[in-house]
Design a protein around this motif. Structure first.
Motif, PDB file in Angstrom:
ATOM      1  N   PRO A 180       0.922  -1.359   0.042  1.00  0.00           N
ATOM      2  CA  PRO A 180      -0.131  -0.020  -0.165  1.00  0.00           C
ATOM      3  C   PRO A 180       0.883   1.278  -0.107  1.00  0.00           C
ATOM      4  CG  PRO A 180      -0.864  -1.593   1.822  1.00  0.00           C
ATOM      5  CD  PRO A 180       0.555  -2.018   0.916  1.00  0.00           C
ATOM      6  N   ALA A 182       0.424   3.837   1.667  1.00  0.00           N
ATOM      7  CA  ALA A 182       0.586   4.309   2.928  1.00  0.00           C
ATOM      8  C   ALA A 182       2.030   4.202   3.496  1.00  0.00           C
ATOM      9  CB  ALA A 182      -0.717   4.121   3.648  1.00  0.00           C
ATOM     10  N   TYR A 183       2.694   2.946   3.397  1.00  0.00           N
ATOM     11  CA  TYR A 183       3.717   2.462   3.611  1.00  0.00           C
ATOM     12  C   TYR A 183       4.907   3.206   3.208  1.00  0.00           C
ATOM     13  CZ  TYR A 183       2.579  -2.132   5.660  1.00  0.00           C
ATOM     14  OH  TYR A 183       1.961  -2.973   6.572  1.00  0.00           O
ATOM     15  N   GLN A 185       4.534   6.572   2.269  1.00  0.00           N
ATOM     16  CA  GLN A 185       4.290   7.971   2.967  1.00  0.00           C
ATOM     17  C   GLN A 185       4.806   7.847   4.130  1.00  0.00           C
ATOM     18  OE1 GLN A 185       0.215   8.789   2.315  1.00  0.00           O
ATOM     19  NE2 GLN A 185       0.301   8.285   0.296  1.00  0.00           N
ATOM     20  N   ALA A 186       4.280   6.689   4.995  1.00  0.00           N
ATOM     21  CA  ALA A 186       4.754   6.688   6.309  1.00  0.00           C
ATOM     22  C   ALA A 186       6.396   6.660   6.396  1.00  0.00           C
ATOM     23  CB  ALA A 186       4.334   5.308   7.076  1.00  0.00           C
ATOM     24  N   ALA A 187       7.004   6.140   5.634  1.00  0.00           N
ATOM     25  CA  ALA A 187       8.372   5.921   5.536  1.00  0.00           C
ATOM     26  C   ALA A 187       9.067   7.297   5.468  1.00  0.00           C
ATOM     27  CB  ALA A 187       9.005   4.993   4.717  1.00  0.00           C
ATOM     28  N   LYS A 188       8.223   8.061   4.238  1.00  0.00           N
ATOM     29  CA  LYS A 188       8.688   9.495   4.111  1.00  0.00           C
ATOM     30  C   LYS A 188       8.609  10.263   5.319  1.00  0.00           C
ATOM     31  CE  LYS A 188       7.879  10.903  -0.853  1.00  0.00           C
ATOM     32  NZ  LYS A 188       7.048  11.519  -1.632  1.00  0.00           N
ATOM     33  N   ILE A 189       7.443  10.219   5.887  1.00  0.00           N
ATOM     34  CA  ILE A 189       7.275  11.077   6.960  1.00  0.00           C
ATOM     35  C   ILE A 189       8.160  10.702   8.284  1.00  0.00           C
ATOM     36  CG2 ILE A 189       5.638  11.505   8.852  1.00  0.00           C
ATOM     37  CD1 ILE A 189       3.337  10.976   6.734  1.00  0.00           C
ATOM     38  N   PHE A 200      13.838  -2.030   4.773  1.00  0.00           N
ATOM     39  CA  PHE A 200      12.715  -2.145   5.978  1.00  0.00           C
ATOM     40  C   PHE A 200      11.139  -2.010   5.331  1.00  0.00           C
ATOM     41  CE2 PHE A 200      16.120   0.227   8.232  1.00  0.00           C
ATOM     42  CZ  PHE A 200      16.532  -0.882   9.121  1.00  0.00           C
ATOM     43  N   ILE A 201      11.011  -1.833   4.124  1.00  0.00           N
ATOM     44  CA  ILE A 201       9.746  -1.934   3.886  1.00  0.00           C
ATOM     45  C   ILE A 201       9.405  -3.195   2.555  1.00  0.00           C
ATOM     46  CG2 ILE A 201       7.626  -0.742   2.756  1.00  0.00           C
ATOM     47  CD1 ILE A 201       8.447   1.497   4.597  1.00  0.00           C
ATOM     48  N   LYS A 205       8.355  -7.002   2.627  1.00  0.00           N
ATOM     49  CA  LYS A 205       7.109  -7.320   2.040  1.00  0.00           C
ATOM     50  C   LYS A 205       7.348  -8.154   0.581  1.00  0.00           C
ATOM     51  CE  LYS A 205       4.024  -5.360   4.390  1.00  0.00           C
ATOM     52  NZ  LYS A 205       3.017  -5.769   4.711  1.00  0.00           N
TER      53      LYS A 205
ATOM     54  N   LEU B  51       2.878  15.694   1.697  1.00  0.00           N
ATOM     55  CA  LEU B  51       3.054  14.469   0.760  1.00  0.00           C
ATOM     56  C   LEU B  51       2.487  15.048  -0.811  1.00  0.00           C
ATOM     57  CD1 LEU B  51       1.789  11.884   3.101  1.00  0.00           C
ATOM     58  CD2 LEU B  51       4.082  11.861   2.097  1.00  0.00           C
ATOM     59  N   VAL B  71       8.190  16.900   3.023  1.00  0.00           N
ATOM     60  CA  VAL B  71       7.816  16.013   4.195  1.00  0.00           C
ATOM     61  C   VAL B  71       8.621  15.483   5.182  1.00  0.00           C
ATOM     62  CG1 VAL B  71       7.296  13.741   3.482  1.00  0.00           C
ATOM     63  CG2 VAL B  71       6.021  14.515   5.228  1.00  0.00           C
ATOM     64  N   ARG B  72       9.873  15.102   4.735  1.00  0.00           N
ATOM     65  CA  ARG B  72      10.886  14.747   5.346  1.00  0.00           C
ATOM     66  C   ARG B  72      11.752  15.898   6.125  1.00  0.00           C
ATOM     67  NH1 ARG B  72      12.646   9.891   2.497  1.00  0.00           N
ATOM     68  NH2 ARG B  72      11.970  10.179   0.129  1.00  0.00           N
ATOM     69  N   TYR B  80      -2.634   5.878   9.710  1.00  0.00           N
ATOM     70  CA  TYR B  80      -3.462   5.399   8.501  1.00  0.00           C
ATOM     71  C   TYR B  80      -4.526   4.583   9.163  1.00  0.00           C
ATOM     72  CZ  TYR B  80       0.305   7.331   5.926  1.00  0.00           C
ATOM     73  OH  TYR B  80       1.223   8.113   5.274  1.00  0.00           O
ATOM     74  N   ILE B  84      -0.024   0.727   9.459  1.00  0.00           N
ATOM     75  CA  ILE B  84       1.370   0.748   8.742  1.00  0.00           C
ATOM     76  C   ILE B  84       2.558   0.565   9.980  1.00  0.00           C
ATOM     77  CG2 ILE B  84       2.593   1.989   7.323  1.00  0.00           C
ATOM     78  CD1 ILE B  84       0.073   1.061   6.151  1.00  0.00           C
ATOM     79  N   TYR B  86       6.875  -0.989  10.498  1.00  0.00           N
ATOM     80  CA  TYR B  86       7.667  -1.851   9.540  1.00  0.00           C
ATOM     81  C   TYR B  86       7.403  -3.410   9.886  1.00  0.00           C
ATOM     82  CZ  TYR B  86       9.716   2.652   8.899  1.00  0.00           C
ATOM     83  OH  TYR B  86       9.851   4.008   8.612  1.00  0.00           O
ATOM     84  N   ASN B  88       9.225  -6.224   9.519  1.00  0.00           N
ATOM     85  CA  ASN B  88      10.358  -6.981  10.156  1.00  0.00           C
ATOM     86  C   ASN B  88      11.050  -6.362  11.368  1.00  0.00           C
ATOM     87  OD1 ASN B  88      11.580  -5.093   8.600  1.00  0.00           O
ATOM     88  ND2 ASN B  88      13.417  -6.457   8.016  1.00  0.00           N
ATOM     89  N   LYS B 149       7.678  10.939  18.102  1.00  0.00           N
ATOM     90  CA  LYS B 149       8.478  12.105  17.058  1.00  0.00           C
ATOM     91  C   LYS B 149       8.038  13.440  17.846  1.00  0.00           C
ATOM     92  CE  LYS B 149       8.859  12.889  12.422  1.00  0.00           C
ATOM     93  NZ  LYS B 149       8.209  13.048  11.060  1.00  0.00           N
TER      94      LYS B 149
END
Lengths: 288, 355
Positions: A180, A182-183, A185-189, A200-201, A205, B51, B71-72, B80, B84, B86, B88, B149
């Protein structure tokens, strides 16, 4: 207290499957088993031979050499095709008009009959008329796959990579697309860079599809016959004689049915064993 | 630490996803984006987070123009609808991940992760992986990651939608508490008006890429500015029908007539759209100005101590939601009473009149 009613009529419905499996698996396999424990003469006379064919095969250096070549071939192509396939899948577009163009281009090698692939590469690599052969020689390489074992191996592996990397690409691509948005985006955030996203994603996956890709490529490459047979015929000398090519030479060239049958069974057991080891290892690492 | 959207819009080719929108969110506020699926809630959040870059308009944060800033390099976190995390990494490492990116000392990370785990009841699960957790625990992990965060802006995109009823209620109770002593801006997207009412704070009613109205939640519920806001903020949907005012009287075709009293006494004659919330329609004559309406029962649901009756009336389908058990036979004629003192009137443009 067992009040289950047993419906014997159910057996009738299972029967067609049993008959089918018997015809396409059990009976042929048992025929091979039959050959492997007997000495066979012309006009179908058989003498009990026990396990001598198995001993002969297991002790023959010819078999050892073919097995080593087979292992070297399989692990080389796995080491190239899996990372390369994932890399190409990562580079492919996720949406837009180019997706179908890329997918079709990728699928093309998979649609070509195997003997045609062999013939194509044979001509392509011929040092006097082939584009690849002439090209390499023009660049100053002394390339001749019909005479030099190293060149033959290079061509064989290049052909397999060309033919089968697409399979890994398609599987990995399917895996990537199913992650998805969202993964990402979440990582970017989180501030993760593209390597962290991969590590890691995407990689976790992709584990499942890659397990399947590795297994499929392992089994197929271990049984490969047509393409190397058409490309090099096992030569020069015996340098590209893989297990299946050797097996056919023994069985149909020399008509040594006993040793050939014993070798087939050993061959079969090796594939079964290695597939099981692969699968168990990869499933265990996933469970952790 | 104020977030300002200034005439922000988003288009992809000919598709407009967000029409020019202006919105100011204050620090420490809990803001709800209320709207149906595809109303643009997620897109608006992406614009707030950075985003997505707006086609037109500017995003300002703490008096700084951050339009187009990645966004970084903004201090944002997001949770979400899907869980969502990680896959592993352990729960501990998941919660620690934004802190690791920020290169915070190990001892401090440990302290922070443990206190968040305590807060979100994750302490016994710290060494597990997300795949081994229940949905509620996975979403708590995602929440903990967002909280780790210390962001200035926390975006929650329907975080409870995929949870079962009980877990949803539990987390819903905890959420405002989690943010109570933080001065970050919280934005919470939901499709459920009841959820908005439970959280309070401010609500923006979103409809087809436009914010119909923004303000304190209770105020918007009681006094929607227009029909769209009233429709977005009503579940079951608000009942509507065209009525005519003439003299001191309202008429619903030749079915019903009632006196224009109270706030409706002074409005001009003409046609209006009448809106009545389902819980102001009852099988019993209740309220200050109950008006009987004849209809044909389509669906009659009894849920615990509530009756929900769908009926057709003058070509429209209305819903009545009332306390008590009121058995009706499907297909039968019924008389239901709408409390007209609680009704809303909208003019031809959908703007609410009187009040």
């Amino acid at each position: 207290m067992n009040n289950k009613t047993i419906n014997h009529a159910a057996w009738i419905f299972v029967l067609p499957v049993v008959a089918l499996v018997a015809f396409n698996a059990i009976i042929p396999l048992m025929t091979v088993v039959n050959y492997s424990v007997q000495e066979t003469f012309g006009d179908n006379t058989f003498f009990w031979a026990g396990v001598i064919w198995f001993e002969e095969v297991l002790h023959s250096s010819r078999f050892h050499d073919a097995l080593l070549r087979q292992l070297a071939f399989t692990f080389t192509i796995l080491a190239i095709e899996v990372p390369l396939g994932v890399a190409i899948a990562l580079a492919m577009p996720r949406k837009g008009a180019w997706v179908s163009v890329c997918l079709v281009t990728m699928a093309l090698p998979l649609l070509i009959p195997w003997n045609v692939v062999g013939a194509m590469w044979n001509i392509f690599a011929l040092p006097d008329i082939g584009l690849l052969g002439r090209g390499l020689n023009a660049l100053g390489f002394d390339y001749n796959f019909t005479r030099q074992p190293g060149d033959a191996w290079f061509t064989l592996i290049l052909m397999d990579v060309w033919h089968w990397t697409s399979l890994v690409v398609l599987l990995a691509y399917a895996g990537l697309v199913s992650i998805p948005d969202a993964y990402y985006q979440a990582a970017k955030i989180d501030g993760a860079g593209s390597f962290a996203i991969f590590r890691f994603i995407q990689l976790p996956k992709l584990k499942r599809v890659l397990t399947i890709a590795v297994l499929l490529r392992f089994m197929d490459s271990f049984m490969i016959y047509t393409e190397p047979f058409v490309l090099t015929g096992g030569g020069p000398g015996n340098s590209t004689t893989l297990l299946s090519i050797d097996l056919v030479k023994i069985a149909l060239g020399q008509f040594d049915l006993g040793p050939a049958a014993a070798m087939s069974l050993i061959y079969f057991l090796i594939i079964l064993l290695l597939s099981w080891v692969f699968y168990t290892l990869m499933m265990r690492s996933e469970a952790q | 630490m104020t977030l300002e959207l200034k005439d922000v819009s988003l288009r992809f080719g000919a598709d407009t996803h967000i029409y020019p929108t202006s919105l100011t969110l204050d620090p420490g506020s809990f803001n709800i984006l209320l709207g149906t699926t595809l109303a643009g809630k997620t897109t608006l959040m992406k614009l707030m987070a950075g985003l997505e870059k707006p086609t037109r308009g500017e995003v300002w944060f703490s008096g700084r123009n951050v339009t187009g800033v990645s966004v970084r390099s903004r201090n944002v976190s997001m949770v979400y609808q899907q869980f969502i995390n990680y896959p592993n990494l352990t729960v501990y490492e998941n919660i620690a991940s934004p802190l690791r990116v920020a290169r915070i000392a190990e001892a401090e990370i440990r302290k922070k992760v443990e206190s968040l785990a305590e807060l979100l009841k994750l302490s016994p699960m710290l060494e597990r992986r997300p795949g081994e957790l229940s949905g509620g625990q996975q979403q708590r992990t995602a929440l903990a990651r967002a909280l780790a965060k210390d962001s200035d802006l926390v975006l929650l995109d329907e975080p409870l939608a995929n949870l079962d009823f009980k877990l949803r209620e539990e987390l819903r109770d905890e959420l405002p508490r989690l943010f109570a002593d933080r001065d970050c801006i919280v934005v919470y997207a939901t499709t459920e008006p009841t959820e908005a009412l439970l959280f309070g704070g401010n609500t923006a009613c979103l409809h087809e890429g436009r914010i119909a109205q923004f303000g304190p939640t209770g105020e918007i519920y009681r006094a929607p500015k227009d029909l769209v806001s009233a429709q977005v903020f009503s579940d079951p949907p608000i009942n509507t029908v065209t009525v005519t005012k003439r003299g001191g009287e309202f008429r619903l075709a030749d079915m019903a007539a009632w006196a224009a009293i109270g706030e409706f006494a002074n409005i001009a004659d003409g046609d209006y759209t009448l809106g009545v919330r389902p819980h102001h329609v009852s099988p019993l004559a209740r309220g200050e100005n109950p008006v009987g309406i004849d209809g044909k029962v389509l669906v009659a649901e009894l849920s615990g101590s509530e009756s929900i009756i769908h009926f057709t009336m003058h070509g429209a389908t209305w819903v009545s939601q009332s306390h008590g058990i009121h058995p009706f036979e499907v297909g039968s004629q019924a008389k239901l009473y709408a409390d007209m003192s609680r009704a809303m009137l909208f003019d031809k443009n959908g703007t609410r009149v009187a009040a």
